[in-house]
Design a protein around this motif. Structure first.
Motif, PDB file in Angstrom:
ATOM      1  N   SER A 109      67.806  -0.526 -25.122  1.00  0.00           N
ATOM      2  CA  SER A 109      66.380  -0.703 -24.860  1.00  0.00           C
ATOM      3  C   SER A 109      65.560   0.359 -25.594  1.00  0.00           C
ATOM      4  CB  SER A 109      66.125  -0.615 -23.357  1.00  0.00           C
ATOM      5  OG  SER A 109      64.773  -0.655 -23.078  1.00  0.00           O
ATOM      6  N   SER A 110      66.024   1.602 -25.581  1.00  0.00           N
ATOM      7  CA  SER A 110      65.319   2.683 -26.269  1.00  0.00           C
ATOM      8  C   SER A 110      65.318   2.458 -27.781  1.00  0.00           C
ATOM      9  CB  SER A 110      65.960   4.016 -25.934  1.00  0.00           C
ATOM     10  OG  SER A 110      65.296   5.056 -26.579  1.00  0.00           O
ATOM     11  N   ARG A 111      66.427   2.003 -28.323  1.00  0.00           N
ATOM     12  CA  ARG A 111      66.500   1.730 -29.767  1.00  0.00           C
ATOM     13  C   ARG A 111      65.547   0.602 -30.160  1.00  0.00           C
ATOM     14  NH1 ARG A 111      72.973   2.168 -30.686  1.00  0.00           N
ATOM     15  NH2 ARG A 111      73.057   4.436 -30.698  1.00  0.00           N
ATOM     16  N   SER A 112      65.514  -0.448 -29.369  1.00  0.00           N
ATOM     17  CA  SER A 112      64.618  -1.561 -29.704  1.00  0.00           C
ATOM     18  C   SER A 112      63.155  -1.132 -29.580  1.00  0.00           C
ATOM     19  CB  SER A 112      64.904  -2.768 -28.822  1.00  0.00           C
ATOM     20  OG  SER A 112      64.517  -2.509 -27.492  1.00  0.00           O
ATOM     21  N   ARG A 113      62.867  -0.265 -28.627  1.00  0.00           N
ATOM     22  CA  ARG A 113      61.510   0.241 -28.481  1.00  0.00           C
ATOM     23  C   ARG A 113      61.129   1.104 -29.688  1.00  0.00           C
ATOM     24  NH1 ARG A 113      62.276   2.838 -24.062  1.00  0.00           N
ATOM     25  NH2 ARG A 113      62.562   0.932 -22.893  1.00  0.00           N
ATOM     26  N   THR A 114      62.042   1.958 -30.129  1.00  0.00           N
ATOM     27  CA  THR A 114      61.793   2.793 -31.309  1.00  0.00           C
ATOM     28  C   THR A 114      61.568   1.915 -32.534  1.00  0.00           C
ATOM     29  OG1 THR A 114      63.188   4.522 -30.378  1.00  0.00           O
ATOM     30  CG2 THR A 114      62.715   4.671 -32.712  1.00  0.00           C
ATOM     31  N   ALA A 115      62.353   0.860 -32.667  1.00  0.00           N
ATOM     32  CA  ALA A 115      62.194  -0.048 -33.811  1.00  0.00           C
ATOM     33  C   ALA A 115      60.858  -0.781 -33.758  1.00  0.00           C
ATOM     34  CB  ALA A 115      63.347  -1.043 -33.839  1.00  0.00           C
ATOM     35  N   SER A 116      60.387  -1.116 -32.574  1.00  0.00           N
ATOM     36  CA  SER A 116      59.109  -1.822 -32.474  1.00  0.00           C
ATOM     37  C   SER A 116      57.928  -0.906 -32.773  1.00  0.00           C
ATOM     38  CB  SER A 116      58.950  -2.461 -31.104  1.00  0.00           C
ATOM     39  OG  SER A 116      58.835  -1.471 -30.109  1.00  0.00           O
ATOM     40  N   PHE A 117      58.081   0.399 -32.543  1.00  0.00           N
ATOM     41  CA  PHE A 117      57.011   1.337 -32.851  1.00  0.00           C
ATOM     42  C   PHE A 117      57.078   1.856 -34.288  1.00  0.00           C
ATOM     43  CE2 PHE A 117      57.028   2.447 -28.121  1.00  0.00           C
ATOM     44  CZ  PHE A 117      55.973   1.598 -27.859  1.00  0.00           C
ATOM     45  N   ALA A 118      58.181   1.694 -34.967  1.00  0.00           N
ATOM     46  CA  ALA A 118      58.393   2.259 -36.308  1.00  0.00           C
ATOM     47  C   ALA A 118      57.385   1.787 -37.363  1.00  0.00           C
ATOM     48  CB  ALA A 118      59.812   1.972 -36.767  1.00  0.00           C
ATOM     49  N   PRO A 119      56.910   0.543 -37.357  1.00  0.00           N
ATOM     50  CA  PRO A 119      55.979   0.121 -38.414  1.00  0.00           C
ATOM     51  C   PRO A 119      54.640   0.871 -38.423  1.00  0.00           C
ATOM     52  CG  PRO A 119      56.836  -1.800 -37.261  1.00  0.00           C
ATOM     53  CD  PRO A 119      57.306  -0.591 -36.531  1.00  0.00           C
ATOM     54  N   TYR A 120      54.289   1.525 -37.353  1.00  0.00           N
ATOM     55  CA  TYR A 120      53.005   2.229 -37.292  1.00  0.00           C
ATOM     56  C   TYR A 120      53.137   3.588 -37.986  1.00  0.00           C
ATOM     57  CZ  TYR A 120      52.022  -1.348 -33.863  1.00  0.00           C
ATOM     58  OH  TYR A 120      51.857  -2.548 -33.245  1.00  0.00           O
ATOM     59  N   PRO A 121      52.287   3.882 -38.974  1.00  0.00           N
ATOM     60  CA  PRO A 121      52.429   5.107 -39.757  1.00  0.00           C
ATOM     61  C   PRO A 121      52.172   6.381 -38.950  1.00  0.00           C
ATOM     62  CG  PRO A 121      50.421   3.949 -40.389  1.00  0.00           C
ATOM     63  CD  PRO A 121      51.171   3.064 -39.449  1.00  0.00           C
ATOM     64  N   ARG A 122      51.397   6.307 -37.912  1.00  0.00           N
ATOM     65  CA  ARG A 122      51.122   7.504 -37.124  1.00  0.00           C
ATOM     66  C   ARG A 122      52.243   7.840 -36.150  1.00  0.00           C
ATOM     67  NH1 ARG A 122      45.058   7.904 -35.067  1.00  0.00           N
ATOM     68  NH2 ARG A 122      44.303   8.990 -36.910  1.00  0.00           N
ATOM     69  N   TRP A 123      53.184   6.966 -36.006  1.00  0.00           N
ATOM     70  CA  TRP A 123      54.246   7.162 -35.034  1.00  0.00           C
ATOM     71  C   TRP A 123      55.230   8.191 -35.556  1.00  0.00           C
ATOM     72  CZ3 TRP A 123      54.088   5.391 -30.266  1.00  0.00           C
ATOM     73  CH2 TRP A 123      55.214   5.550 -29.483  1.00  0.00           C
ATOM     74  N   ALA A 124      55.426   9.283 -34.853  1.00  0.00           N
ATOM     75  CA  ALA A 124      56.302  10.360 -35.313  1.00  0.00           C
ATOM     76  C   ALA A 124      57.660  10.307 -34.636  1.00  0.00           C
ATOM     77  CB  ALA A 124      55.659  11.713 -35.058  1.00  0.00           C
ATOM     78  N   ALA A 125      57.697  10.067 -33.339  1.00  0.00           N
ATOM     79  CA  ALA A 125      58.976  10.117 -32.623  1.00  0.00           C
ATOM     80  C   ALA A 125      58.890   9.263 -31.366  1.00  0.00           C
ATOM     81  CB  ALA A 125      59.319  11.551 -32.250  1.00  0.00           C
ATOM     82  N   CYS A 126      60.056   8.833 -30.931  1.00  0.00           N
ATOM     83  CA  CYS A 126      60.166   8.086 -29.688  1.00  0.00           C
ATOM     84  C   CYS A 126      61.342   8.675 -28.922  1.00  0.00           C
ATOM     85  CB  CYS A 126      60.396   6.599 -29.975  1.00  0.00           C
ATOM     86  SG  CYS A 126      60.560   5.603 -28.486  1.00  0.00           S
ATOM     87  N   PHE A 127      61.094   9.117 -27.713  1.00  0.00           N
ATOM     88  CA  PHE A 127      62.138   9.720 -26.901  1.00  0.00           C
ATOM     89  C   PHE A 127      62.429   8.822 -25.712  1.00  0.00           C
ATOM     90  CE2 PHE A 127      59.843  13.184 -28.923  1.00  0.00           C
ATOM     91  CZ  PHE A 127      60.884  13.836 -29.572  1.00  0.00           C
ATOM     92  N   GLY A 128      63.686   8.753 -25.347  1.00  0.00           N
ATOM     93  CA  GLY A 128      64.074   7.944 -24.200  1.00  0.00           C
ATOM     94  C   GLY A 128      64.945   8.741 -23.259  1.00  0.00           C
ATOM     95  N   LYS A 129      64.988   8.322 -22.012  1.00  0.00           N
ATOM     96  CA  LYS A 129      65.798   9.012 -21.014  1.00  0.00           C
ATOM     97  C   LYS A 129      66.370   7.973 -20.072  1.00  0.00           C
ATOM     98  CE  LYS A 129      65.551  12.407 -17.389  1.00  0.00           C
ATOM     99  NZ  LYS A 129      65.386  11.939 -16.047  1.00  0.00           N
ATOM    100  N   ALA A 130      67.624   8.123 -19.779  1.00  0.00           N
ATOM    101  CA  ALA A 130      68.264   7.233 -18.813  1.00  0.00           C
ATOM    102  C   ALA A 130      68.539   8.035 -17.555  1.00  0.00           C
ATOM    103  CB  ALA A 130      69.557   6.685 -19.388  1.00  0.00           C
ATOM    104  N   GLY A 131      68.324   7.433 -16.427  1.00  0.00           N
ATOM    105  CA  GLY A 131      68.567   8.124 -15.161  1.00  0.00           C
ATOM    106  C   GLY A 131      67.297   8.205 -14.341  1.00  0.00           C
ATOM    107  N   ARG A 132      67.362   9.003 -13.303  1.00  0.00           N
ATOM    108  CA  ARG A 132      66.237   9.147 -12.393  1.00  0.00           C
ATOM    109  C   ARG A 132      65.480  10.431 -12.680  1.00  0.00           C
ATOM    110  NH1 ARG A 132      66.065   5.593  -7.968  1.00  0.00           N
ATOM    111  NH2 ARG A 132      64.074   6.626  -7.797  1.00  0.00           N
ATOM    112  N   ALA A 133      64.185  10.366 -12.587  1.00  0.00           N
ATOM    113  CA  ALA A 133      63.345  11.552 -12.736  1.00  0.00           C
ATOM    114  C   ALA A 133      62.930  12.025 -11.355  1.00  0.00           C
ATOM    115  CB  ALA A 133      62.120  11.221 -13.565  1.00  0.00           C
ATOM    116  N   ASP A 134      63.097  13.303 -11.096  1.00  0.00           N
ATOM    117  CA  ASP A 134      62.689  13.867  -9.819  1.00  0.00           C
ATOM    118  C   ASP A 134      61.260  14.356  -9.954  1.00  0.00           C
ATOM    119  OD1 ASP A 134      62.788  14.719  -7.230  1.00  0.00           O
ATOM    120  OD2 ASP A 134      63.758  16.630  -7.688  1.00  0.00           O
ATOM    121  N   THR A 135      60.308  13.417  -9.848  1.00  0.00           N
ATOM    122  CA  THR A 135      58.896  13.760 -10.013  1.00  0.00           C
ATOM    123  C   THR A 135      58.111  13.361  -8.761  1.00  0.00           C
ATOM    124  OG1 THR A 135      58.302  11.630 -10.955  1.00  0.00           O
ATOM    125  CG2 THR A 135      59.041  13.321 -12.486  1.00  0.00           C
ATOM    126  N   ALA A 136      56.939  13.914  -8.635  1.00  0.00           N
ATOM    127  CA  ALA A 136      56.078  13.599  -7.493  1.00  0.00           C
ATOM    128  C   ALA A 136      55.511  12.185  -7.592  1.00  0.00           C
ATOM    129  CB  ALA A 136      54.940  14.608  -7.409  1.00  0.00           C
TER     130      ALA A 136
END
Length: 124
Positions: free
Chosen positions: A90-117
Motif C-alpha cells: 500500500s505504501s509503495r503504491s501510494r508513493t508511485a501515485s504521488f511520484a508524477p508531481y514535481p514538488r513531491w520530495a518523499a513519502c514515508f509510511g509506517k505499519a503498526g499502531r501509533a500511540d497518539t492522543a
C-alpha cells in the motif's frame, strides 16, 4: 442529620449579610459616580469604542499568517487484521501515485499502531 448540616446556621437579611455588606462597600461609590455623571460615562465609552476603530481596520481578514510550508499530511487507515505484506504494498503504491508531481520530495509510511492522543481506537 444530613438535612440539618445543609441548613445555614444563621439567617441574615440581605442588607446585613456579610457578603452583601462587602460588595455594597466596594460597588456603591463607583455606581453612584456613574449614575451622577451619566453623560460623561457614555462619552468615555463612545470614545473608547472610536479609539478601537483604527486597530479594527488594520486586522485584515485573518489573524494567522498563511502557512505555505509545502507539507502534505496524508493519514490513511486500514483494518486491524491486515496481513503483514499489505502495508508495504500500500505504501509503495501510494508513493508511485504521488511520484508524477514535481514538488513531491518523499513519502514515508509506517505499519503498526501509533500511540497518539488522536488515535480513535487506542491500544490500551
Amino acid at each position: 442529620m444530613t438535612g440539618y448540616r445543609a441548613r445555614p446556621s444563621e439567617d441574615y437579611a440581605e442588607e446585613k449579610h456579610p457578603i452583601s455588606v462587602f460588595l455594597h462597600r466596594i460597588y456603591e461609590r463607583p455606581c453612584r459616580f456613574v449614575v451622577k455623571h451619566a453623560k460623561a460615562t457614555l462619552a468615555v465609552a463612545v470614545l473608547l469604542v472610536v479609539a478601537t476603530i483604527p486597530a479594527f481596520l488594520n486586522l485584515g481578514s485573518e489573524f494567522m499568517p498563511p502557512l505555505n510550508e509545502g507539507t502534505l499530511l496524508y493519514m490513511p487507515s486500514t483494518l486491524p487484521g491486515l496481513a503483514r505484506p499489505k502495508p508495504r504494498r500500500s505504501s509503495r503504491s501510494r508513493t508511485a501515485s504521488f511520484a508524477p508531481y514535481p514538488r513531491w520530495a518523499a513519502c514515508f509510511g509506517k505499519a503498526g499502531r501509533a500511540d497518539t492522543a488522536t488515535d480513535p481506537a487506542p491500544s490500551r
